[in-house]
Every structure is written in structure tokens, then in C-alpha cells.
Design a protein around this motif. Structure first.
Motif, PDB file in Angstrom:
ATOM      1  N   SER A 165      -1.220   2.946  13.470  1.00  0.00           N
ATOM      2  CA  SER A 165      -0.753   1.597  13.177  1.00  0.00           C
ATOM      3  C   SER A 165      -1.491   1.075  11.958  1.00  0.00           C
ATOM      4  N   ALA A 166      -0.968   0.021  11.367  1.00  0.00           N
ATOM      5  CA  ALA A 166      -1.573  -0.556  10.173  1.00  0.00           C
ATOM      6  C   ALA A 166      -1.241  -2.038  10.131  1.00  0.00           C
ATOM      7  N   CYS A 167      -1.919  -2.747   9.244  1.00  0.00           N
ATOM      8  CA  CYS A 167      -1.696  -4.171   9.065  1.00  0.00           C
ATOM      9  C   CYS A 167      -1.322  -4.435   7.614  1.00  0.00           C
ATOM     10  N   LEU A 168      -0.277  -5.204   7.424  1.00  0.00           N
ATOM     11  CA  LEU A 168       0.173  -5.591   6.092  1.00  0.00           C
ATOM     12  C   LEU A 168      -0.182  -7.053   5.857  1.00  0.00           C
ATOM     13  N   ARG A 169      -0.866  -7.328   4.738  1.00  0.00           N
ATOM     14  CA  ARG A 169      -1.230  -8.705   4.407  1.00  0.00           C
ATOM     15  C   ARG A 169      -0.682  -9.030   3.022  1.00  0.00           C
ATOM     16  N   LEU A 170       0.085 -10.113   2.941  1.00  0.00           N
ATOM     17  CA  LEU A 170       0.573 -10.606   1.667  1.00  0.00           C
ATOM     18  C   LEU A 170      -0.324 -11.733   1.189  1.00  0.00           C
ATOM     19  N   ASP A 216      -6.192  -0.806   8.082  1.00  0.00           N
ATOM     20  CA  ASP A 216      -6.080  -0.277   9.436  1.00  0.00           C
ATOM     21  C   ASP A 216      -6.087  -1.379  10.474  1.00  0.00           C
ATOM     22  N   ASP A 217      -6.653  -2.549  10.111  1.00  0.00           N
ATOM     23  CA  ASP A 217      -6.823  -3.627  11.083  1.00  0.00           C
ATOM     24  C   ASP A 217      -6.820  -4.964  10.349  1.00  0.00           C
ATOM     25  N   PRO A 218      -6.323  -6.033  10.974  1.00  0.00           N
ATOM     26  CA  PRO A 218      -6.326  -7.339  10.304  1.00  0.00           C
ATOM     27  C   PRO A 218      -7.714  -7.807   9.886  1.00  0.00           C
ATOM     28  N   ALA A 219      -8.771  -7.368  10.612  1.00  0.00           N
ATOM     29  CA  ALA A 219     -10.126  -7.824  10.303  1.00  0.00           C
ATOM     30  C   ALA A 219     -10.798  -7.012   9.204  1.00  0.00           C
ATOM     31  N   THR A 220     -10.216  -5.897   8.793  1.00  0.00           N
ATOM     32  CA  THR A 220     -10.843  -5.061   7.770  1.00  0.00           C
ATOM     33  C   THR A 220     -10.769  -5.742   6.407  1.00  0.00           C
ATOM     34  N   PRO A 221     -11.895  -5.951   5.754  1.00  0.00           N
ATOM     35  CA  PRO A 221     -11.862  -6.609   4.444  1.00  0.00           C
ATOM     36  C   PRO A 221     -11.270  -5.687   3.377  1.00  0.00           C
ATOM     37  N   ALA A 222     -10.921  -6.264   2.247  1.00  0.00           N
ATOM     38  CA  ALA A 222     -10.399  -5.467   1.139  1.00  0.00           C
ATOM     39  C   ALA A 222     -11.500  -4.576   0.579  1.00  0.00           C
TER      40      ALA A 222
END
Length: 313
Positions: free
Chosen positions: A46-51, A77-83
Motif C-alpha cells: 500500500s502507499a499514500c498519495l499526498r497532493l 509508504d505511510d501518511p506520517a512519512t516525511p518527504a
């Protein structure tokens, strides 16, 4: 050719970028040079997409995201993972802007990551849609549309991920066609899942879809509402009302707008004379064509073409 196929074929450039990521968390990559249309799919894990809006959108295995008209986006990989890294101009940078060499990340043709057990596998396709037709296609979609996995899309994604890591003659052509296939399947699934938008209803509605096909197949023909109605087997009043309700414009207004879209792209991409382009889009009189074009684009065809040339230089 049906109308959606016509729009996609006219709008797309001759190349399309396809890349695969296989990485175990934590990982994050930001794409700064965003194409006009991205197709992002999670093949495993699974993955998280952030716009830029900051809203996380979760992608499970087999999900597809269609992304248009955004400044940048991040896949993690996760919403909490920073750029962690930013891709700009094909170069990898740290979040602080320092260049980073691509070391130890090249797993196979067009495939990057660590390839460790438990990794998430992502595939990303990028299109730069061209011209006024491209803008018409983009206007059909929201900034991001997430399509859940379906029995139709999953086999297509499996085939795409198999082919993306190969390097054989004609591979780029194969990948382009597979990406087109995935895009169309995702569009169908999105329209069905979200409740068909009016433009999709128009393409499939009895009479209206056929009329649109006629207009796209032969935009130079001197169409009348009566002739279109006869072609699709409806009364003139019924056809005009149904077309206007679903398309949002009366038939001949739509035809004029479509002609001006085609004309703009011909002016941009060819050296044909104004008279030739006028004839190609259904105007026997170049002056009448120029008046119609200026009404739509606020410049004469000649001035508009010159402005486009200056913008490319």
C-alpha cells in the motif's frame, strides 16, 4: 472512432514515461515536475498519495490514481512519512535541494528502489497532453481521481508491471499502449464508481453519443441540427433538448467550439495557411473562420499563431 478515443489520441504526445518503484518503508518521493496527467498505481502493498492540498489518499494494492493539474505530489509508504527526496528534471535531490546520485537503486530497466522483501511496488506513468484538445481532456477530470482495484484493471496492471522491467525491441511502444489501456480502464471505472459525470453520460446516451461521434468524425461537414437528429433517429426537438442537457451546449455551439479547438492545434503544430485550416475545420470563407476564431480565442488566427511561436522560443 468513438469520441473519448478521438480526444485521447489527438491530445497525447508521442511518448509517455513509465517507471516502477519497489521499496520497503519508510520511503517517500516528491515529483516536482508534474506532467499534465499522471497514472499512479499500487501493484503490491500500500502507499499514500499526498497532493499540495495536504490531504492523504490511501492506495491499496491494485488501486489507480489519475492526477491532473497539480503543482506537485508525493508518494510515500505511510501518511506520517516525511518527504525524503524530490525528483526534478530527472534529477534526484534531497528535500533541502542537494543533488543525490542514483546509487544502488537501479533494479531493472525503468525500475528503482531496494527490492527488499515486504516492499511496496508502484508504477507511475506520465503523459504531457498537448494543445487545446489536451485541455479538453483534462477538463473532464478532477485534480485527483482514485479508482479502487477491479477485476478489469488488475490484469492490465499485472501486464504493465511485467513489461516495464523488460528491455526488448519495441518496448517503449508496448508500454505506451499498455499505459493507454490502463488509463481508459481507470476512466471507465471512475465514471462508473463516482456516478457517471454528464460528459460520460453524453458519450453513452442513445442519440447523443452517436451525434458526438459524427461531429468528431467529420467536423468540416456543414451539419444542421435537423440532419444530426435524422442521423440518430430522433425528432429535432427531442435531439436538441437531450444533447443540450447532457453536453451542456446546443449541438452547433459544441461543433463550433470543437472546430476552434482543432483549428488552434493546427495553427500551433502546422505551417498550413489560414485558408487551408479554415477549410479543414469547415469554413469555406477564411474571413468567417477568422471572426469565429477571434470570438473564441480573443486573437486573430495569425496573431494567435505568432504568439504561440514566441512562447516556444
Amino acid at each position: 472512432m468513438d469520441v473519448l478515443s478521438d480526444l485521447l489520441q489527438r491530445a497525447q504526445a508521442t511518448d509517455a514515461l513509465v517507471r516502477q518503484i519497489i521499496a520497503r518503508g519508510p520511503w517517500s518521493v516528491t515529483y516536482a515536475d508534474v506532467p499534465s496527467l499522471s497514472v499512479v498505481a499500487t501493484l503490491g502493498g500500500s502507499a499514500c498519495l499526498r497532493l499540495d492540498d495536504g490531504v492523504p489518499r490511501q492506495l491499496e494494492a491494485g488501486d489507480i490514481a489519475l492526477i491532473t493539474g497539480v503543482g506537485s505530489y508525493t508518494i510515500a509508504d505511510d501518511p506520517a512519512t516525511p518527504a525524503y527526496y524530490v525528483i526534478r528534471g530527472g534529477q534526484k535531490y534531497t528535500i533541502d535541494g542537494e543533488p543525490v546520485e542514483w546509487r544502488g537503486e537501479y533494479l531493472a530497466p525503468r525500475t528503482y528502489g531496494d527490492g527488499l522483501p515486504g516492499a511496496t511496488t508502484m508504477v507511475r506513468g506520465a503523459y504531457d497532453l498537448r494543445g487545446d484538445v489536451g485541455q479538453r481532456v483534462l477538463a473532464l477530470l478532477p485534480p485527483v481521481a482514485v479508482v479502487s482495484a477491479t477485476p478489469q484493471t488488475r490484469p492490465a496492471l499485472d501486464l504493465l508491471t511485467t513489461e516495464v522491467a523488460r528491455e526488448e525491441p519495441g518496448q517503449d511502444a508496448v508500454l505506451r499502449r499498455l499505459l493507454d489501456f490502463v488509463l481508459v480502464l481507470a476512466l471507465r471505472a471512475w465514471c462508473a464508481g463516482a456516478g457517471p459525470p454528464s460528459w460520460y453520460q453524453a458519450l453513452t446516451a442513445p442519440g447523443v453519443g452517436d451525434a458526438l461521434r459524427h461531429l468528431h468524425e467529420d467536423p468540416a461537414h456543414r451539419w444542421s441540427v435537423a440532419e444530426l437528429a435524422a442521423k440518430v433517429g430522433l425528432s429535432r426537438a427531442t435531439f436538441a433538448a437531450r444533447f443540450t442537457k447532457l453536453v451542456g451546449q446546443p449541438p452547433l455551439t459544441y461543433l463550433t467550439a470543437w472546430r476552434m479547438t482543432l483549428a488552434a492545434d493546427l495553427l500551433r503544430t502546422t505551417t498550413a495557411t489560414i485558408a487551408t485550416i479554415a477549410h479543414q475545420v469547415g469554413y469555406e470563407d477564411p474571413f468567417a473562420f477568422s471572426v469565429a476564431f477571434k470570438r473564441t480565442h480573443h486573437h486573430s488566427p495569425t496573431d494567435w499563431r505568432n504568439n504561440q511561436s514566441e512562447g516556444r522560443n
